[in-house]
Scaffold this motif. Sequence first.
Motif, PDB file in Angstrom:
ATOM      1  N   GLY A  12     -27.425 -27.511 -30.793  1.00 48.13           N
ATOM      2  CA  GLY A  12     -27.378 -28.916 -30.407  1.00 48.13           C
ATOM      3  C   GLY A  12     -28.042 -29.742 -31.477  1.00 48.13           C
ATOM      4  O   GLY A  12     -28.342 -29.253 -32.558  1.00 48.13           O
ATOM      5  N   GLY A  13     -28.282 -30.974 -31.198  1.00 50.47           N
ATOM      6  CA  GLY A  13     -28.943 -31.790 -32.193  1.00 50.47           C
ATOM      7  C   GLY A  13     -29.357 -33.129 -31.634  1.00 50.47           C
ATOM      8  O   GLY A  13     -29.187 -33.410 -30.451  1.00 50.47           O
ATOM      9  N   THR A  14     -29.918 -33.928 -32.492  1.00 50.00           N
ATOM     10  CA  THR A  14     -30.286 -35.288 -32.126  1.00 50.00           C
ATOM     11  C   THR A  14     -29.722 -36.236 -33.159  1.00 50.00           C
ATOM     12  O   THR A  14     -29.574 -35.882 -34.332  1.00 50.00           O
ATOM     13  N   ILE A  15     -29.408 -37.407 -32.697  1.00 51.30           N
ATOM     14  CA  ILE A  15     -28.996 -38.484 -33.579  1.00 51.30           C
ATOM     15  C   ILE A  15     -30.028 -39.575 -33.406  1.00 51.30           C
ATOM     16  O   ILE A  15     -30.290 -40.029 -32.287  1.00 51.30           O
ATOM     17  N   THR A  16     -30.654 -39.965 -34.480  1.00 49.71           N
ATOM     18  CA  THR A  16     -31.661 -41.009 -34.448  1.00 49.71           C
ATOM     19  C   THR A  16     -31.027 -42.287 -34.958  1.00 49.71           C
ATOM     20  O   THR A  16     -30.362 -42.279 -35.985  1.00 49.71           O
ATOM     21  N   PHE A  17     -31.235 -43.371 -34.214  1.00 43.60           N
ATOM     22  CA  PHE A  17     -30.708 -44.660 -34.648  1.00 43.60           C
ATOM     23  C   PHE A  17     -31.717 -45.745 -34.333  1.00 43.60           C
ATOM     24  O   PHE A  17     -32.630 -45.545 -33.537  1.00 43.60           O
ATOM     25  N   THR A  18     -31.581 -46.879 -35.010  1.00 46.84           N
ATOM     26  CA  THR A  18     -32.472 -47.999 -34.759  1.00 46.84           C
ATOM     27  C   THR A  18     -31.733 -49.049 -33.957  1.00 46.84           C
ATOM     28  O   THR A  18     -30.548 -49.292 -34.155  1.00 46.84           O
ATOM     29  N   LEU A  19     -32.465 -49.674 -33.071  1.00 51.80           N
ATOM     30  CA  LEU A  19     -31.937 -50.711 -32.210  1.00 51.80           C
ATOM     31  C   LEU A  19     -32.634 -52.015 -32.580  1.00 51.80           C
ATOM     32  O   LEU A  19     -33.861 -52.062 -32.627  1.00 51.80           O
ATOM     33  N   ALA A  20     -31.858 -53.057 -32.865  1.00 47.09           N
ATOM     34  CA  ALA A  20     -32.440 -54.360 -33.179  1.00 47.09           C
ATOM     35  C   ALA A  20     -33.024 -54.947 -31.900  1.00 47.09           C
ATOM     36  O   ALA A  20     -32.358 -55.025 -30.879  1.00 47.09           O
ATOM     37  N   ARG A  29     -33.618 -42.007 -30.030  1.00 46.47           N
ATOM     38  CA  ARG A  29     -33.174 -40.643 -30.330  1.00 46.47           C
ATOM     39  C   ARG A  29     -32.277 -40.153 -29.197  1.00 46.47           C
ATOM     40  O   ARG A  29     -32.679 -40.129 -28.043  1.00 46.47           O
ATOM     41  N   LEU A  30     -31.039 -39.779 -29.562  1.00 45.63           N
ATOM     42  CA  LEU A  30     -30.070 -39.266 -28.603  1.00 45.63           C
ATOM     43  C   LEU A  30     -29.953 -37.759 -28.785  1.00 45.63           C
ATOM     44  O   LEU A  30     -29.604 -37.286 -29.860  1.00 45.63           O
ATOM     45  N   THR A  31     -30.255 -37.008 -27.737  1.00 46.81           N
ATOM     46  CA  THR A  31     -30.137 -35.551 -27.760  1.00 46.81           C
ATOM     47  C   THR A  31     -28.739 -35.168 -27.307  1.00 46.81           C
ATOM     48  O   THR A  31     -28.268 -35.645 -26.273  1.00 46.81           O
ATOM     49  N   THR A  32     -28.074 -34.323 -28.092  1.00 45.45           N
ATOM     50  CA  THR A  32     -26.710 -33.907 -27.771  1.00 45.45           C
ATOM     51  C   THR A  32     -26.600 -32.385 -27.715  1.00 45.45           C
ATOM     52  O   THR A  32     -27.482 -31.670 -28.196  1.00 45.45           O
ATOM     53  N   THR A  33     -25.491 -31.924 -27.175  1.00 45.29           N
ATOM     54  CA  THR A  33     -25.206 -30.489 -27.140  1.00 45.29           C
ATOM     55  C   THR A  33     -24.038 -30.143 -28.049  1.00 45.29           C
ATOM     56  O   THR A  33     -23.582 -29.001 -28.055  1.00 45.29           O
ATOM     57  N   PHE A  34     -23.562 -31.109 -28.814  1.00 45.23           N
ATOM     58  CA  PHE A  34     -22.424 -30.871 -29.695  1.00 45.23           C
ATOM     59  C   PHE A  34     -22.794 -29.945 -30.841  1.00 45.23           C
ATOM     60  O   PHE A  34     -23.919 -29.955 -31.332  1.00 45.23           O
ATOM     61  N   GLN A  35     -21.826 -29.156 -31.279  1.00 42.42           N
ATOM     62  CA  GLN A  35     -22.050 -28.185 -32.343  1.00 42.42           C
ATOM     63  C   GLN A  35     -21.955 -28.794 -33.742  1.00 42.42           C
ATOM     64  O   GLN A  35     -22.493 -28.236 -34.688  1.00 42.42           O
ATOM     65  N   THR A  36     -21.249 -29.924 -33.888  1.00 40.23           N
ATOM     66  CA  THR A  36     -21.100 -30.519 -35.213  1.00 40.23           C
ATOM     67  C   THR A  36     -21.561 -31.976 -35.202  1.00 40.23           C
ATOM     68  O   THR A  36     -21.545 -32.642 -34.157  1.00 40.23           O
TER      69      THR A  36
END
Length: 74
Positions: A12-20, A29-36
């Motif tokens: 899995g992984g995380t995607i980090t993004f900034t919010l104005a 930080r969004l935690t996902t279960t996707f493989q790619t």
Amino acid sequence: MLIVPRVKSDGGGTITFTLAHGAARQICRLTTTFQTEKQAFSYLHKYRTEFERIARARLASGELEDGVVNLSML
């Protein structure tokens, strides 16, 4: 929105993004279960407005962990 992927060792992984938030920026930080990364990015972009709404609500209510708004898949 600035997006930075981070892949976890369990696949899995995380995607980090900034919010104005006014003149400031908030890390989310969004935690996902996707493989790619491609799958995770596609998912984030598909539900972007929903994640931004949830992140803003959590920020307003003070739901931060170490200064980061943590989100998980819908």
